[in-house]
Design an enzyme around this catalytic site. Sequence first.
Site, PDB file in Angstrom:
ATOM      1  N   TYR A 160       0.847  -1.202   0.000  1.00 45.13           N
ATOM      2  CA  TYR A 160       0.000   0.000   0.000  1.00 45.13           C
ATOM      3  C   TYR A 160       0.885   1.256   0.000  1.00 45.13           C
ATOM      4  O   TYR A 160       0.680   2.183  -0.790  1.00 45.13           O
ATOM      5  CB  TYR A 160      -0.920  -0.006   1.230  1.00 45.13           C
ATOM      6  N   LYS A 164       1.274   4.488  -2.720  1.00 44.61           N
ATOM      7  CA  LYS A 164       1.112   5.907  -2.393  1.00 44.61           C
ATOM      8  C   LYS A 164       2.411   6.684  -2.674  1.00 44.61           C
ATOM      9  O   LYS A 164       2.394   7.855  -3.030  1.00 44.61           O
ATOM     10  CB  LYS A 164       0.653   6.069  -0.943  1.00 44.61           C
TER      11      LYS A 164
HETATM   12  N1  NAD Z   1      -8.695   6.228   5.695  1.00 41.75           N
HETATM   13  C1  NAD Z   1      -7.386   6.313   5.867  1.00 41.75           C
HETATM   14  O1  NAD Z   1      -6.839   5.969   6.927  1.00 41.75           O
HETATM   15  C2  NAD Z   1      -6.531   6.857   4.756  1.00 41.75           C
HETATM   16  C3  NAD Z   1      -5.233   7.313   5.047  1.00 41.75           C
HETATM   17  C4  NAD Z   1      -4.443   7.808   4.022  1.00 41.75           C
HETATM   18  C5  NAD Z   1      -4.928   7.863   2.732  1.00 41.75           C
HETATM   19  N2  NAD Z   1      -6.196   7.412   2.483  1.00 41.75           N
HETATM   20  C6  NAD Z   1      -6.672   7.484   1.111  1.00 41.75           C
HETATM   21  O2  NAD Z   1      -7.824   8.308   1.070  1.00 41.75           O
HETATM   22  C7  NAD Z   1      -8.587   7.976  -0.108  1.00 41.75           C
HETATM   23  C8  NAD Z   1     -10.035   7.879   0.268  1.00 41.75           C
HETATM   24  O3  NAD Z   1     -10.209   6.832   1.201  1.00 41.75           O
HETATM   25  P1  NAD Z   1     -11.280   6.905   2.380  1.00 41.75           P
HETATM   26  O4  NAD Z   1     -10.534   6.781   3.640  1.00 41.75           O
HETATM   27  O5  NAD Z   1     -12.208   8.025   2.155  1.00 41.75           O
HETATM   28  O6  NAD Z   1     -12.005   5.492   2.159  1.00 41.75           O
HETATM   29  P2  NAD Z   1     -13.539   5.102   1.852  1.00 41.75           P
HETATM   30  O7  NAD Z   1     -13.546   3.629   1.695  1.00 41.75           O
HETATM   31  O8  NAD Z   1     -14.432   5.722   2.868  1.00 41.75           O
HETATM   32  O9  NAD Z   1     -13.813   5.785   0.431  1.00 41.75           O
HETATM   33  C9  NAD Z   1     -13.198   5.294  -0.735  1.00 41.75           C
HETATM   34  C10 NAD Z   1     -14.218   5.291  -1.854  1.00 41.75           C
HETATM   35  O10 NAD Z   1     -13.548   4.861  -3.044  1.00 41.75           O
HETATM   36  C11 NAD Z   1     -14.413   3.977  -3.728  1.00 41.75           C
HETATM   37  N3  NAD Z   1     -13.631   3.101  -4.579  1.00 41.75           N
HETATM   38  C12 NAD Z   1     -12.912   2.021  -4.236  1.00 41.75           C
HETATM   39  N4  NAD Z   1     -12.360   1.466  -5.320  1.00 41.75           N
HETATM   40  C13 NAD Z   1     -12.725   2.218  -6.369  1.00 41.75           C
HETATM   41  C14 NAD Z   1     -12.470   2.152  -7.761  1.00 41.75           C
HETATM   42  N5  NAD Z   1     -11.742   1.162  -8.293  1.00 41.75           N
HETATM   43  N6  NAD Z   1     -12.996   3.116  -8.576  1.00 41.75           N
HETATM   44  C15 NAD Z   1     -13.763   4.109  -8.044  1.00 41.75           C
HETATM   45  N7  NAD Z   1     -14.064   4.198  -6.747  1.00 41.75           N
HETATM   46  C16 NAD Z   1     -13.544   3.275  -5.909  1.00 41.75           C
HETATM   47  C17 NAD Z   1     -15.150   3.229  -2.632  1.00 41.75           C
HETATM   48  O11 NAD Z   1     -16.365   2.648  -3.120  1.00 41.75           O
HETATM   49  C18 NAD Z   1     -15.382   4.335  -1.616  1.00 41.75           C
HETATM   50  O12 NAD Z   1     -16.605   4.997  -1.824  1.00 41.75           O
HETATM   51  C19 NAD Z   1      -7.958   6.671  -0.648  1.00 41.75           C
HETATM   52  O13 NAD Z   1      -7.127   6.991  -1.735  1.00 41.75           O
HETATM   53  C20 NAD Z   1      -7.127   6.169   0.515  1.00 41.75           C
HETATM   54  O14 NAD Z   1      -6.053   5.366   0.102  1.00 41.75           O
HETATM   55  C21 NAD Z   1      -7.008   6.930   3.458  1.00 41.75           C
END
Ligand code: NAD
Length: 263
Positions: A160, A164
Amino acid sequence: MQGLLDGKVAVITGAGSGVGRAAALLFAEHGAKVVCADIDLANAEATVAMVGDAARAIRCDVADPASVDAAVALAVAAFGRLDVMYNNAGITILPVPGVGLRKLVDAPADEMRRVQEVNINGVVHGCQSAIRQFAAQGGGGAIVNTASVAGLIGYGGVVYGATKGAVTSLTRALAIEVADQNVRVNSVCPAGMLTHYSGMDPDSPHADRIRDGMGRAHPLGRSIDPRDTAAAALFLASDLASNITGVNLPVDGGLSAGRKTGA
Ligand SMILES: NC(=O)c1ccc[n+]([C@@H]2O[C@H](COP(=O)([O-])OP(=O)(O)OC[C@H]3O[C@@H](n4cnc5c(N)ncnc54)[C@H](O)[C@@H]3O)[C@@H](O)[C@H]2O)c1
């Protein structure tokens, strides 16, 4: 109030939940029209219902370039243009119950392939599609990517983190490549947030206790909320950031700045 995105049109991927939903609400509050693109159409539609007339939903798998092109085409068809591409959709590799996060040597190939397809190729496809549309409009435009603090420091799962790191690297290199078209490319790099993506329920009765625990790891002592990340994305998408490109902005309560020393 004058909105930071008045008159602008944005596509937000992963807008059915977490950061993407928070961004759709905030961008619209700041005057943008938004296309909410998500692999889960029902959740994208739920976001649109919260935003109202200024939003449209589309099912989109960012791993499929045609699907991302369709989201950009919807922005043009519904709202006439594209100004902001927010490549936010991403997935993680969940810990195995009773085992925790798997070590690299034990990571299954199919899981590694899918996380790379979504987190790296998905961002690449969003950038390609947006750059083509920006060029067709005569140049200009802002791309924001959601990377992670895991793209800046060693933090959690190795594969992961590598995806990133690819996003932070792409952000810098692409910013240089498209600067002469007046296209800006930046990313936001959040630390852990309590969202569905980590397999947790942000509305569970234990959520506040979990958030408190997450926040203790940060110098500022608070966990990161999806709205914190959306706010950073709003700034980078807006004309306030018109001379900022190639930046990977941590949204991590100081986590990547270093450790507390003394006492
Ligand atoms: N939550 C954390 O701890 C965290 C930390 C750092 C970075 N991020 C990043 O933040 C971003 C958003 O994540 P989040 O925490 O809001 O998670 P989340 O699961 O709440 O939202 C992610 C959304 O992306 C959608 N999704 C997944 N695969 C997809 C695809 N192939 N095409 C289109 N949509 C897709 C899901 O259906 C979901 O609605 C991501 O890139 C994640 O890697 C999250």
